[in-house]
Write a protein that holds these residues in place. Structure first.
Motif, PDB file in Angstrom:
ATOM      1  N   SER A 144       0.388  -2.962   7.268  1.00 25.79           N
ATOM      2  CA  SER A 144       1.365  -1.871   7.247  1.00 25.79           C
ATOM      3  C   SER A 144       2.525  -2.283   6.325  1.00 25.79           C
ATOM      4  O   SER A 144       2.642  -3.468   5.972  1.00 25.79           O
ATOM      5  CB  SER A 144       1.881  -1.597   8.657  1.00 25.79           C
ATOM      6  N   ASP A 165      -8.736   7.108   7.368  1.00 22.71           N
ATOM      7  CA  ASP A 165      -7.404   7.729   7.422  1.00 22.71           C
ATOM      8  C   ASP A 165      -6.314   6.663   7.411  1.00 22.71           C
ATOM      9  O   ASP A 165      -5.281   6.819   6.759  1.00 22.71           O
ATOM     10  CB  ASP A 165      -7.262   8.604   8.674  1.00 22.71           C
ATOM     11  N   ARG A 166      -6.564   5.572   8.147  1.00 19.13           N
ATOM     12  CA  ARG A 166      -5.583   4.472   8.186  1.00 19.13           C
ATOM     13  C   ARG A 166      -5.410   3.862   6.795  1.00 19.13           C
ATOM     14  O   ARG A 166      -4.302   3.605   6.337  1.00 19.13           O
ATOM     15  CB  ARG A 166      -6.033   3.398   9.193  1.00 19.13           C
ATOM     16  N   GLU A 225      -0.914   5.299   0.628  1.00 18.64           N
ATOM     17  CA  GLU A 225       0.224   6.189   0.343  1.00 18.64           C
ATOM     18  C   GLU A 225       1.537   5.430   0.491  1.00 18.64           C
ATOM     19  O   GLU A 225       2.428   5.555  -0.347  1.00 18.64           O
ATOM     20  CB  GLU A 225       0.222   7.388   1.301  1.00 18.64           C
ATOM     21  N   ASP A 226       1.642   4.654   1.565  1.00 20.09           N
ATOM     22  CA  ASP A 226       2.864   3.869   1.799  1.00 20.09           C
ATOM     23  C   ASP A 226       3.074   2.861   0.673  1.00 20.09           C
ATOM     24  O   ASP A 226       4.206   2.657   0.221  1.00 20.09           O
ATOM     25  CB  ASP A 226       2.787   3.129   3.143  1.00 20.09           C
ATOM     26  N   GLY A 279      -5.990   5.354   3.974  1.00 21.57           N
ATOM     27  CA  GLY A 279      -5.307   6.345   3.134  1.00 21.57           C
ATOM     28  C   GLY A 279      -3.806   6.300   3.329  1.00 21.57           C
ATOM     29  O   GLY A 279      -3.034   6.323   2.356  1.00 21.57           O
ATOM     30  N   LYS A 280      -3.372   6.206   4.583  1.00 19.56           N
ATOM     31  CA  LYS A 280      -1.941   6.145   4.900  1.00 19.56           C
ATOM     32  C   LYS A 280      -1.333   4.863   4.325  1.00 19.56           C
ATOM     33  O   LYS A 280      -0.232   4.882   3.757  1.00 19.56           O
ATOM     34  CB  LYS A 280      -1.764   6.188   6.427  1.00 19.56           C
TER      35      LYS A 280
END
Length: 195
Positions: free
Chosen positions: A14, A90-91, A97-98, A93-94
């Motif tokens: 993250s 999806d994770r 993006e971040d 992809g996020k």
């Protein structure tokens, strides 16, 4: 810059894991089976520093490597073929993006397969690089698998399909044979110097 002086730093799951210590970042992106790890290994003249997976989609985080204490090589998650759940995609992809939104990229390296027209995912990734405003190059890998007569038309198709501006180079590349390595290294060194 000494490409032999390299170490793994962190596998960022993250944005809070992205390194605080800022160095120029060279971000590598490509679909799951395009040979991203092989391209990185070729740049470093190593056999298997970046893991080459028999199953596509091995890179599931944003992996940071420190090159000679002067730059980061950032290995982004592969997209496309990986056999993972939709929630995992999806994770990813996020996370991507971040990463793109964090304004950290000094040079983007988009790796595509020189044998085929770019996929929709390749086109999306090129768009992300273009929209982020960072300089980037396209590496047309697996050149050794093409006949001589196929090279120019294939490179033209890649440029057109990705809607690349004139100043975005498409580098004919073979991770297998080393073709294009010096060109790519030149762009990397320039980006690090200008960062």
């Amino acid at each position: 810059m000494n490409f032999n002086n390299i170490s793994f730093l962190i596998s960022a799951a993250s944005p809070k894991d992205f390194p605080v210590n800022r160095l120029p970042e060279i971000a590598f992106a490509g679909k799951s089976n395009v040979g991203k790890s092989s391209v990185i290994n070729r740049i470093l003249n190593r056999k298997n520093f970046a893991r080459v997976g028999d199953k596509p989609g091995k890179t599931i985080h944003v992996n940071y490597f420190v090159i000679d204490s002067k730059a980061y090589f950032v290995d982004l998650p592969g997209y496309g073929y990986a056999k993972v759940s939709q929630s995992e995609k999806d994770r990813w992809g996020k996370l991507m993006e971040d990463y793109f939104a964090s304004d950290r990229i000094d040079l983007g390296v988009l790796i595509v397969d020189s044998r085929h027209a770019p996929t929709n995912n390749d086109i999306t990734m090129a768009r992300w690089f273009l929209d982020s405003g960072c300089p980037f190059v396209v590496v047309a890998n697996k050149l050794d698998k093409l006949k001589k007569s196929e090279i120019e038309p294939n490179l033209r198709t890649i440029r057109e399909d990705l809607e690349l501006p004139e100043n975005c180079p498409v580098i004919p590349f073979s991770a297998e044979k080393g073709t294009g390595r010096d060109d790519l290294v030149g762009y990397i060194l320039r980006a690090v110097k200008e960062a």
